[in-house]
Design a protein around this motif. Structure first.
Motif, mmCIF file in Angstrom:
data_model
loop_
_atom_site.group_PDB
_atom_site.id
_atom_site.type_symbol
_atom_site.label_atom_id
_atom_site.label_comp_id
_atom_site.label_asym_id
_atom_site.label_seq_id
_atom_site.Cartn_x
_atom_site.Cartn_y
_atom_site.Cartn_z
ATOM 1 N N ASP A 1 2.274 61.923 127.248
ATOM 2 C CA ASP A 1 0.941 61.880 126.665
ATOM 3 C C ASP A 1 1.011 61.466 125.190
ATOM 4 N N TYR A 2 1.913 62.079 124.443
ATOM 5 C CA TYR A 2 2.086 61.695 123.041
ATOM 6 C C TYR A 2 2.494 60.226 122.935
ATOM 7 N N LEU A 3 3.396 59.779 123.795
ATOM 8 C CA LEU A 3 3.831 58.388 123.768
ATOM 9 C C LEU A 3 2.659 57.445 124.011
ATOM 10 N N SER A 4 1.837 57.737 124.996
ATOM 11 C CA SER A 4 0.685 56.884 125.300
ATOM 12 C C SER A 4 -0.263 56.786 124.118
ATOM 13 N N ARG A 5 -0.532 57.910 123.494
ATOM 14 C CA ARG A 5 -1.450 57.917 122.351
ATOM 15 C C ARG A 5 -0.867 57.166 121.152
ATOM 16 N N LEU A 6 0.432 57.319 120.927
ATOM 17 C CA LEU A 6 1.076 56.605 119.821
ATOM 18 C C LEU A 6 1.081 55.103 120.074
ATOM 19 N N LYS A 7 1.373 54.697 121.312
ATOM 20 C CA LYS A 7 1.354 53.270 121.643
ATOM 21 C C LYS A 7 -0.026 52.675 121.399
ATOM 22 N N TYR A 8 -1.045 53.363 121.864
ATOM 23 C CA TYR A 8 -2.411 52.857 121.711
ATOM 24 C C TYR A 8 -2.772 52.730 120.237
ATOM 25 N N PHE A 9 -2.437 53.742 119.447
ATOM 26 C CA PHE A 9 -2.738 53.699 118.015
ATOM 27 C C PHE A 9 -2.023 52.540 117.335
ATOM 28 N N PHE A 10 -0.715 52.394 117.594
ATOM 29 C CA PHE A 10 0.031 51.339 116.920
ATOM 30 C C PHE A 10 -0.360 49.953 117.408
ATOM 31 N N ARG A 11 -0.791 49.834 118.653
ATOM 32 C CA ARG A 11 -1.336 48.559 119.126
ATOM 33 C C ARG A 11 -2.607 48.233 118.339
ATOM 34 N N TRP A 12 -3.483 49.211 118.197
ATOM 35 C CA TRP A 12 -4.715 49.014 117.438
ATOM 36 C C TRP A 12 -4.405 48.633 115.993
ATOM 37 N N LEU A 13 -3.520 49.399 115.350
ATOM 38 C CA LEU A 13 -3.182 49.151 113.949
ATOM 39 C C LEU A 13 -2.584 47.759 113.772
ATOM 40 N N HIS A 14 -1.654 47.409 114.628
ATOM 41 C CA HIS A 14 -0.991 46.108 114.543
ATOM 42 C C HIS A 14 -1.996 44.970 114.708
ATOM 43 N N ASN A 15 -2.875 45.079 115.663
ATOM 44 C CA ASN A 15 -3.832 44.008 115.938
ATOM 45 C C ASN A 15 -4.952 43.962 114.920
ATOM 46 N N CYS A 16 -5.308 45.088 114.373
ATOM 47 C CA CYS A 16 -6.330 45.126 113.331
ATOM 48 C C CYS A 16 -5.812 44.437 112.074
ATOM 49 N N GLU A 17 -4.559 44.684 111.734
ATOM 50 C CA GLU A 17 -3.973 44.095 110.532
ATOM 51 C C GLU A 17 -3.680 42.613 110.704
ATOM 52 N N SER A 18 -3.353 42.199 111.913
ATOM 53 C CA SER A 18 -2.949 40.811 112.112
ATOM 54 C C SER A 18 -4.126 39.864 112.347
ATOM 55 N N VAL A 19 -5.340 40.387 112.420
ATOM 56 C CA VAL A 19 -6.507 39.532 112.668
ATOM 57 C C VAL A 19 -7.480 39.640 111.493
ATOM 58 N N ASN A 20 -6.943 39.613 110.299
ATOM 59 C CA ASN A 20 -7.772 39.659 109.083
ATOM 60 C C ASN A 20 -8.744 40.828 109.068
ATOM 61 N N HIS A 21 -8.274 41.980 109.452
ATOM 62 C CA HIS A 21 -9.035 43.227 109.434
ATOM 63 C C HIS A 21 -10.240 43.247 110.380
ATOM 64 N N SER A 22 -10.341 42.297 111.276
ATOM 65 C CA SER A 22 -11.369 42.391 112.310
ATOM 66 C C SER A 22 -10.668 42.737 113.613
ATOM 67 N N ILE A 23 -11.266 43.557 114.386
ATOM 68 C CA ILE A 23 -10.621 44.042 115.603
ATOM 69 C C ILE A 23 -10.821 43.027 116.725
ATOM 70 N N ALA A 24 -9.708 42.541 117.256
ATOM 71 C CA ALA A 24 -9.749 41.587 118.360
ATOM 72 C C ALA A 24 -10.109 42.331 119.643
ATOM 73 N N ASP A 25 -10.535 41.580 120.641
ATOM 74 C CA ASP A 25 -10.825 42.150 121.946
ATOM 75 C C ASP A 25 -9.563 42.829 122.475
ATOM 76 N N ILE A 26 -9.707 43.993 123.058
ATOM 77 C CA ILE A 26 -8.558 44.783 123.511
ATOM 78 C C ILE A 26 -7.697 44.022 124.515
ATOM 79 N N SER A 27 -8.284 43.131 125.281
ATOM 80 C CA SER A 27 -7.500 42.360 126.248
ATOM 81 C C SER A 27 -6.567 41.367 125.563
ATOM 82 N N GLU A 28 -6.793 41.109 124.298
ATOM 83 C CA GLU A 28 -5.957 40.181 123.534
ATOM 84 C C GLU A 28 -4.939 40.891 122.646
ATOM 85 N N TRP A 29 -4.916 42.196 122.670
ATOM 86 C CA TRP A 29 -3.997 42.950 121.823
ATOM 87 C C TRP A 29 -2.550 42.663 122.204
#
Length: 85
Positions: free
Chosen positions: A47-75
């Motif tokens: 459970d902790y692993l799943s939550r950490l993966k989701y958070f770091f996926r979000w953080l990584h994709n948020c930072e790499s797309v000029n601070h706009s959140i890309a569609d989750i299917s493109e993460w």
């Protein structure tokens, strides 16, 4: 996330960049057979692993797309979060 952040202390979530940092936290959730005869710690670990993966996926994709959140299917999942359950 709060538990992981407290574990990191002054390091901060943005500075996590390798599997060892995540694994060392997750391994604090492992219990002995005497402490947990049913092995329920495995569910907690996953459970902790799943939550950490989701958070770091979000953080990584948020930072790499000029601070706009890309569609989750493109993460894209960062390499350091590829940890098997």
């Amino acid at each position: 996330m709060i538990s992981f952040s407290m574990y990191l202390g002054s390091l901060g979530l943005r500075h996590v960049d390798n599997k060892v940092q995540i694994h060392s936290f997750l391994d604090t959730k492992i219990k002995t057979v005497e402490e947990d005869p049913d092995g329920k710690w495995i569910t907690t670990w996953n459970d902790y692993l799943s939550r950490l993966k989701y958070f770091f996926r979000w953080l990584h994709n948020c930072e790499s797309v000029n601070h706009s959140i890309a569609d989750i299917s493109e993460w894209v999942t960062p390499d350091f979060v590829h940890i098997k359950k």
